[in-house]
Design a protein around this motif. Structure first.
Motif, short mmCIF file in Angstrom:
data_model
loop_
_atom_site.label_atom_id
_atom_site.label_comp_id
_atom_site.label_asym_id
_atom_site.label_seq_id
_atom_site.Cartn_x
_atom_site.Cartn_y
_atom_site.Cartn_z
N ARG A 7 -14.03 -2.17 -4.00
CA ARG A 7 -13.51 -1.14 -3.11
C ARG A 7 -12.62 -1.74 -2.01
O ARG A 7 -11.55 -1.22 -1.71
CB ARG A 7 -14.67 -0.35 -2.50
N LEU A 8 -13.09 -2.84 -1.42
CA LEU A 8 -12.31 -3.45 -0.34
C LEU A 8 -10.98 -3.98 -0.86
O LEU A 8 -9.94 -3.79 -0.25
CB LEU A 8 -13.11 -4.58 0.31
N GLU A 9 -11.05 -4.64 -2.04
CA GLU A 9 -9.83 -5.21 -2.60
C GLU A 9 -8.81 -4.11 -2.91
O GLU A 9 -7.63 -4.23 -2.57
CB GLU A 9 -10.20 -5.97 -3.87
N ALA A 10 -9.29 -3.02 -3.50
CA ALA A 10 -8.38 -1.92 -3.84
C ALA A 10 -7.80 -1.31 -2.57
O ALA A 10 -6.62 -0.94 -2.52
CB ALA A 10 -9.12 -0.86 -4.65
N PHE A 11 -8.62 -1.21 -1.54
CA PHE A 11 -8.15 -0.63 -0.28
C PHE A 11 -7.07 -1.51 0.34
O PHE A 11 -6.03 -1.02 0.78
CB PHE A 11 -9.34 -0.47 0.68
N VAL A 12 -7.31 -2.81 0.34
CA VAL A 12 -6.33 -3.74 0.92
C VAL A 12 -5.04 -3.74 0.09
O VAL A 12 -3.94 -3.73 0.64
CB VAL A 12 -6.94 -5.17 1.03
N ASP A 13 -5.19 -3.74 -1.25
CA ASP A 13 -4.01 -3.64 -2.13
C ASP A 13 -3.17 -2.43 -1.75
O ASP A 13 -1.95 -2.48 -1.67
CB ASP A 13 -4.44 -3.48 -3.59
N MET A 14 -3.87 -1.31 -1.54
CA MET A 14 -3.18 -0.07 -1.20
C MET A 14 -2.43 -0.23 0.12
O MET A 14 -1.27 0.17 0.22
CB MET A 14 -4.21 1.06 -1.10
N LEU A 15 -3.08 -0.83 1.10
CA LEU A 15 -2.43 -1.01 2.41
C LEU A 15 -1.19 -1.90 2.29
O LEU A 15 -0.15 -1.61 2.87
CB LEU A 15 -3.40 -1.62 3.42
N ILE A 16 -1.32 -2.97 1.50
CA ILE A 16 -0.19 -3.90 1.34
C ILE A 16 0.98 -3.19 0.67
O ILE A 16 2.11 -3.24 1.13
CB ILE A 16 -0.62 -5.14 0.53
N ARG A 17 0.67 -2.47 -0.43
CA ARG A 17 1.75 -1.80 -1.15
C ARG A 17 2.39 -0.70 -0.30
O ARG A 17 3.58 -0.47 -0.34
CB ARG A 17 1.22 -1.23 -2.48
N ARG A 18 1.57 -0.02 0.46
CA ARG A 18 2.08 1.02 1.36
C ARG A 18 3.01 0.43 2.41
O ARG A 18 4.06 0.96 2.71
CB ARG A 18 0.92 1.71 2.07
N LYS A 19 2.57 -0.71 2.94
CA LYS A 19 3.33 -1.36 4.00
C LYS A 19 4.69 -1.84 3.47
O LYS A 19 5.72 -1.63 4.11
CB LYS A 19 2.53 -2.56 4.53
N GLN A 20 4.65 -2.45 2.27
CA GLN A 20 5.91 -2.90 1.65
C GLN A 20 6.85 -1.72 1.46
O GLN A 20 8.03 -1.79 1.75
CB GLN A 20 5.63 -3.55 0.29
N TYR A 21 6.27 -0.62 0.98
CA TYR A 21 7.08 0.57 0.70
C TYR A 21 7.70 1.12 1.98
O TYR A 21 8.88 1.42 2.04
CB TYR A 21 6.18 1.62 0.05
N GLU A 22 6.88 1.19 3.05
CA GLU A 22 7.39 1.70 4.32
C GLU A 22 8.45 0.78 4.92
O GLU A 22 9.44 1.22 5.48
CB GLU A 22 6.25 1.90 5.32
N ASP A 23 8.25 -0.54 4.76
CA ASP A 23 9.24 -1.50 5.24
C ASP A 23 10.57 -1.30 4.51
O ASP A 23 11.64 -1.34 5.11
CB ASP A 23 8.74 -2.93 5.03
N ASN A 24 10.47 -1.09 3.18
CA ASN A 24 11.69 -0.85 2.41
C ASN A 24 12.41 0.40 2.90
O ASN A 24 13.61 0.44 3.03
CB ASN A 24 11.37 -0.70 0.92
N LEU A 25 11.61 1.45 3.15
CA LEU A 25 12.19 2.72 3.61
C LEU A 25 12.94 2.52 4.92
O LEU A 25 14.08 2.93 5.06
CB LEU A 25 11.08 3.75 3.84
N SER A 26 12.27 1.84 5.87
CA SER A 26 12.89 1.73 7.20
C SER A 26 14.15 0.87 7.14
O SER A 26 15.06 1.05 7.93
CB SER A 26 11.90 1.17 8.21
N SER A 27 14.20 -0.07 6.17
CA SER A 27 15.41 -0.88 6.09
C SER A 27 16.56 -0.08 5.48
O SER A 27 17.72 -0.37 5.72
CB SER A 27 15.15 -2.16 5.30
N VAL A 28 16.23 0.93 4.67
CA VAL A 28 17.27 1.78 4.10
C VAL A 28 17.83 2.74 5.15
O VAL A 28 19.04 2.94 5.27
CB VAL A 28 16.71 2.60 2.91
N TRP A 29 16.94 3.30 5.93
CA TRP A 29 17.39 4.31 6.89
C TRP A 29 18.09 3.67 8.07
O TRP A 29 17.63 3.43 9.07
CB TRP A 29 16.20 5.16 7.35
#
Lengths: 321, 325
Positions: B303-325
């Motif tokens: 559970r912890l690993e999946a949760f952290v994976d989710m946070l990392i992937r979310r963070k990468q995605y949001e970082d990509n978004l902000s660099s586009v905008w």
């Protein structure tokens, strides 16, 4: 062409997939773990070896499932990941637009919520294992129906009975009660499917926004009765991907591919002929008395599992022998 | 004379204060062992079955101290702030232990009740000190020592160090990790590594810095909980709600892990409240971990690993978004 090996070692089934670099399945196997994960994996690898020859080159290995640490040590995994991430990656590969993944396996069930290709939320069954594959297995056996026919029989039902899905024990006594009242077997079976779905939605899926497209993965997706019960409860189509039971393994393979490994740690298909043994002992280092497992390949210690403090894993294996 | 302090309940919140107080009165202070399998087994055997695991563990820790000390300190903590109560099991625990026929040294159970107290802990500690000395001045000095120790302990915690680093010589969370997770739970769940399954260690290994309510000013947390239309009855509930809201509102963490002991009534309600009020409306990443007697680490790691994976992937995605905008 690069090839990646994904292994998903669950409590009930062991799935092995070999995929190419774009994620297409080259070979997939669904085996019963039958209480011996090492044997199951060896049998599986042996089958692949007999089909493709032992010089089949593997460029990366990913392992998932509840025995992932043990099997990861045995086969030499490059990536060892949890089942949730593996299932999400595989589901997204199959359908990039997916928003919800329902996964029901042998011992646990999960829901994964995805938006714009990113996992935003997930849940697993908590303390209770009611309504997982093992439970269906057990009930099918009790009613004398092979689990493979469970779904087909259930779909013949016209008037499903209501069965309590909250708890396995209550469900079972409910089922016996209905059976003794003379209800048809198919009505009881479909009632059971509905109970499982009800329990899943109120427990695992509680508070989650379940939007289509919905993928249904894991061994239980083979059961058409459950699929239909989900469709009726959610009022939308449920997609069962063609390799539903192999999605964990495919996901593990995709994770290995994604990790961009230069040189795989894979021990090769020779391990199918090597002598793999495990030996447990109780660590008396402190009063936790951890049960440690030593894993040997050809008499050589390759891994130690099970310590709480981590000192056994960190030990220099050869010098400690 | 030796006084034993069981490593349970509010130990990780107040131990430095209690230790300094008793030592200033000339007593030797002995904490019980860190929870181990033996303590868990005996606790489960001796305790009432409907209690939550943190309460059950009191039995084992008391028995662990049995042959090592002359007295056992187990305060009856009734209330820590104006008009709210502690969990009833906290209030009743000295009686539960006394009536469990455990054959143990005498229990010292001063009532600590700050609900209507203008002087904080003072009255309780004055009475407590009287058991060991008639000299009131000495008690007042010991109490001052206790407060000083508590203050410097809290100052250390506010720097983001965990109680385990300070009290048990661990090294968690000193490093600056990229992902930060706030654990919303009680100190006796998070910092008892047997109960929490070594959650902090696992998260550290996954590259996560862990924050808990101990690292925030307690008054600030309670103020945060004052936004609720009706004051929660339990101090603990206010703490949990306030902590979650503080973490989210100040942008301190990427996700929240709620730790709930199986069978805890108040927490099950507060958990739901936090979810509906704070995390769901803004899709803030949150996961609930239910703890009980089970010792398998694997389910927790998954559970912890999946949760952290989710946070990392979310963070990468949001970082990509902000660099586009």
């Amino acid at each position: 062409m690069k090839r990646f090996l994904g292994i998903d070692v669950g409590s009930v089934s062991t799935d092995i997939a070999v995929i190419d670099e774009s994620g297409n399945l080259i070979v997939g196997l669904y085996l019963r773990t039958a209480g011996d994960p090492i044997k199951a994996v060896r049998d599986g690898l042996f089958k692949i070896k007999s089909q493709f020859g032992s010089d089949l080159k593997i460029d990366g290995v990913g392992v998932t499932g509840s025995a992932r640490f043990l099997i990861g040590a045995v086969v030499g995994a490059d990536v060892i990941k949890n089942e949730i991430t593996a299932h999400a990656v595989a589901g997204l590969h199959y359908n990039p637009k997916v928003q919800t993944i329902i996964e029901i396996g042998g011992q646990d069930s999960k829901i994964i919520i995805i938006r714009d290709g990113i996992v935003v939320d997930f849940a697993m069954n908590s303390v209770c294992a009611a309504g997982t594959g093992s439970f269906l297995d057990h009930q099918a056996q009790r009613l004398g129906i092979p689990i493979e026919e469970f779904g087909d029989v259930a779909l013949r039902s016209h008037k499903p009975v209501r069965i309590a899905g909250r708890c396995t024990v209550f469900a079972e006594s409910d089922m016996i009660h209905k059976q003794q009242l003379g209800h048809k077997r198919e009505d009881i079976l479909f009632g059971l499917c509905e109970a499982l779905v009800r329990n899943y939605l109120s427990n695992v899926g509680r508070g989650k926004e379940i939007l289509p497209p919905i993928l249904f993965q894991g061994g239980v997706a083979a059961n058409k009765g459950i699929k239909v019960a989900f469709e009726r409860a959610l009022g939308t189509e449920i997609i069962v991907p063609p390799y539903f039971s192999l999605m964990g393994a495919i996901g593990a393979g995709l994770l290995a591919q994604e990790a961009n490994i230069k040189e795989s740690k894979f021990k090769g298909f020779d391990i199918t002929e090597q002598d793999i043994t495990t030996k447990g002992f109780e660590c008396r280092g402190c009063s936790n008395l951890c049960e440690i497992t030593n894993v040997f390949i050809e008499g050589k210690l390759v891994a130690r599992l099970g310590g709480r403090c981590g000192k056994w894993e960190d030990l220099d294996y050869t010098s400690s022998l | 004379m030796r006084i034993g302090i069981p490593r349970v309940l509010l130990f990780y919140r107040y131990y430095p204060m209690w230790k300094a107080f008793f030592e200033a009165l000339g007593l030797e202070v002995v904490p019980s062992s860190i929870t181990n399998k033996e303590i868990v087994d005996i606790s489960v055997e001796k305790s009432v079955s409907e209690a939550c695991i943190p309460i059950k563990l009191v039995y084992g820790h008391i028995l662990d101290l049995k042959d090592k000390v002359d007295f056992i300190f187990l305060p009856r903590i009734v209330g820590l702030e104006y008009r709210t109560y502690m969990c009833p099991k906290f209030i009743g625990i000295p009686d539960m232990i006394r009536n469990a026929s455990l054959d143990i040294p005498p229990i010292i159970d001063p009532t600590i009740d700050k609900r209507n107290s203008l002087t904080g802990f003072f009255k309780s500690f004055l009475e407590l000190g009287r058991l060991f000395t008639k000299n009131s001045l000495k008690i007042i000095q010991a109490y001052t020592e206790g407060l000083k120790a508590l203050k410097s302990y809290n100052e250390e915690l506010r720097r983001g160090i965990t109680p385990l680093d300070i009290l048990d010589g661990k090294n968690y969370g000193g490093e600056d990790f990229n992902i930060k997770i706030g654990i919303v739970g009680h100190c006796y769940e998070i910092y008892d590594e047997f109960i929490s399954g070594g959650m902090i260690k696992i998260l550290n290994r996954l590259g996560v810095k862990v924050l808990s309510m101990e690292m925030i000013d307690w008054r600030a947390i309670l103020r945060e909980a004052n936004v609720l239309p009706k004051k929660l009855f339990w101090t603990f509930g206010r703490e949990l709600y306030g902590t979650a809201r503080y973490f989210i509102r100040k942008g301190l963490v990427d996700g929240i892990i709620m730790v709930v002991a199986f069978g805890c009534g108040p927490d099950s309600l507060v958990r739901e409240l936090i979810e509906r009020d704070l995390t769901k409306p803004i899709n803030f990443p949150e996961i609930t971990i239910t703890i009980d007697e089970h010792s398998s680490e694997l389910g927790l790691i998954t559970r912890l690993e999946a949760f952290v994976d989710m946070l990392i992937r979310r963070k990468q995605y949001e970082d990509n978004l902000s660099s586009v905008w």
